[in-house]
Design an enzyme around this catalytic site. Structure first.
Site, short mmCIF file in Angstrom:
data_model
loop_
_atom_site.label_atom_id
_atom_site.label_comp_id
_atom_site.label_asym_id
_atom_site.label_seq_id
_atom_site.Cartn_x
_atom_site.Cartn_y
_atom_site.Cartn_z
CG ASP A 332 -1.77 1.19 1.35
OD1 ASP A 332 -2.46 1.50 0.37
OD2 ASP A 332 -1.73 1.84 2.41
CG ASP A 334 -1.37 7.56 0.24
OD1 ASP A 334 -0.26 8.04 -0.07
OD2 ASP A 334 -2.36 7.59 -0.51
CB CYS A 409 -8.78 1.27 -7.05
SG CYS A 409 -10.58 1.49 -7.10
CB CYS A 417 -14.73 -0.78 -8.92
SG CYS A 417 -13.66 -0.38 -7.52
CE LYS A 421 -5.37 -1.06 -1.31
NZ LYS A 421 -4.04 -0.70 -0.80
#
Length: 501
Positions: A332, A334, A409, A417, A421
């Site tokens: 990931d 951030d 994303c 969608c 995540k």
């Protein structure tokens, strides 16, 4: 009722047909699918599937990889919360599906697996043979995959069955010990299956001694006390080693001309063989065939067991717990690589988290492939532009070094969608672009959606908590204090912390 799949590894013996027909005859909530994994090296025709199950059955080929590899192939192709493993010579009882539904409903969130009860029918008109008595031990064994339901996310986090076990032996105990070490619980359910004693050749007990090599691997990865933790007995191996040592000593002493020592050692070896043979003969039917077979195999089993044990010790000396090093690290952005600045579109605000660059350098030096997978709903809301996002990502790479793949994303949380995540889309896309299997990846993030996305895709995960991580997100997650520890976990060098705390 939790949805479940049934996975049956098979060499397509005649017993498979009986197993499937027993499944077709049971009542209760049916499985969502039945996966038959054909482990014959060259394949071949499949047995007839009962009409009631035809729409549920899927056949995969594992090409002689062994039962552990066959089970892994099977469960990784499923998507249900629970996976039930059955052996192809098991017959489930009429209420098996209904009893399974109760077993799974009762399983708390910390329960990784629920074992079914196994009965082994023995002859009523005579004492059981040695082979029948050995098979009857399945009724007392713990966590055997003859009938074992596992939570899919527990299989994902553990890496599944250790494929270094080539036989249907100890791979189930190994998985159970790894899950328990991670803080999961295993329980016994109420459903019942029968395990008939299959016909055995005269050399079956001799071939079974190859399992001593598997015991050596268990000792190497779980320590000398693994028997007690797995509910297993050490068995006769110490006596087999003593008998073999006495036999070797007798031979060496005879060649050296030391007749008295040779006679003493030979008598000791023969006494051990005699005691072993008597322990196998006396409880049995004692007919001529059984007595002859027991005498012959009792002479051969001690050296065979000793050979396989020595071979296993040599091969597993440096063995590490399964599944070993990952091939790729998915990260990931951030909160994991850089400090989280909400909806950041300004590269000047990018600030790496302390220690991250050193962790990434270790990952690159160790050959881990690196990808970033990140939700960026600010694109959907117009808080920053695609060009802003690209500039921020460029700055991340300037500060932390290159990443092979970036998957983002751009959707909002309410768009439904498949990539945002905790959906698995980004994980699957990154693995495909890196050219690795999802199960060969470790996902590292700072919130629960990172963990859930990894599990949904089939990848292991490590949570590195921050101030934004909610307390409930720690439960059931493998946690690490920093990215360096997470990298070491991906390399197979650290545990990454217990899953339950």
């Amino acid at each position: 009722m939790n949805g479940y799949s049934v996975v049956i590894p098979t060499l397509v013996r005649s017993s498979l047909r009986d197993c499937l027909f027993s499944l077709a005859a049971t009542w209760g909530p049916p499985p969502q699918e039945i996966v038959l994994v054909d482990d014959r090296p060259s394949g071949g025709p499949m047995v007839r599937v009962p009409g009631e199950l035809a729409c549920l059955v899927r056949v995969l080929a594992s090409r002689g990889g062994g039962p552990a590899a066959a089970r892994n192939l099977g469960w990784r192709r499923t998507r249900t919360p629970w996976v039930v493993f059955l052996d192809d010579d098991v017959l489930v009882e009429e209420d098996w599906c209904a009893a399974l539904a109760v077993d799974l409903k009762r399983a708390g969130e910390r329960v990784a697996g629920v074992q079914g009860r196994i009965s082994v029918p023995l002859p009523c008109d005579r004492p059981p043979t040695d082979w029948e008595r050995v098979t009857s031990g399945l009724a007392r064994a713990r966590w055997i995959t003859a009938d074992m339901a596992y939570r899919r996310e527990a299989l994902v986090e553990s890496g599944g069955f250790d494929e270094r076990f080539p036989r249907a032996f100890r791979e189930d105990a190994d998985l159970a010990l790894r899950l328990q070490a991670d803080g999961w619980e295993l329980t016994e359910g109420e459903r019942l299956s029968r395990h008939p004693v299959r016909p055995a050749t005269a050399a079956a007990s001799l071939r079974a001694q190859a399992g001593n090599a598997d015991d050596a691997l268990m000792r190497a990865v779980h320590g000398p006390g693994w028997h007690r933790r797995a509910g297993e007995a050490v068995g006769r191996r110490p006596r087999h080693l003593a008998i073999t040592a006495a036999g070797v000593l007798a031979a060496v002493a005879a060649l050296a001309g030391r007749r008295r020592l040779a006679r003493a050692a030979a008598l000791g070896a023969l006494a051990g063989v005699g005691e072993f043979a008597a322990a196998r003969i006396l409880p049995g039917p004692r007919d001529l065939r059984e007595v002859t077979l027991m005498l012959g195999t009792s002479l051969l089993i001690p050296p065979a067991a000793s050979w396989h044990w020595a071979r296993g010790v040599a091969r597993s000396r440096s063995a590490r717990p399964w599944p070993g090093p990952a091939k790729a690290l998915l990260l990931d952005r951030d909160g994991t690589l850089v400090h989280d600045v909400p909806y950041n579109g300004d590269p000047d605000l990018v600030e790496p988290i302390r220690g991250v660059r050193e962790a990434l350098e270790l990952a690159r030096e160790s050959g881990l492939r690196l990808a970033v997978v990140s939700n960026q709903s600010g694109l959907a809301s117009g808080r920053f532009s695609p060009e802003d996002l690209e500039a921020v990502n460029r700055r991340v790479q300037e500060l932390l070094g290159p990443f092979e793949v970036w998957k983002t994303c751009p959707h909002g949380g309410d768009e439904g969608c498949a990539c945002r995540k905790p959906a698995p889309g980004l994980i699957a896309q990154a693995a495909a672009e890196l050219g690795v299997e999802v199960g060969e990846c470790v996902m590292v993030g700072d919130i629960g959606s990172d963990v859930r996305a990894a599990r949904a895709a089939g990848a292991r995960s490590v949570l590195v908590p921050t101030a934004q991580t909610r307390r409930e997100e720690l439960e059931g997650a493998r946690c690490a204090p920093d990215l360096l520890t997470a990298v070491r976990f991906a390399l197979g060098e650290a545990s990454g912390g217990r899953l339950w705390r």
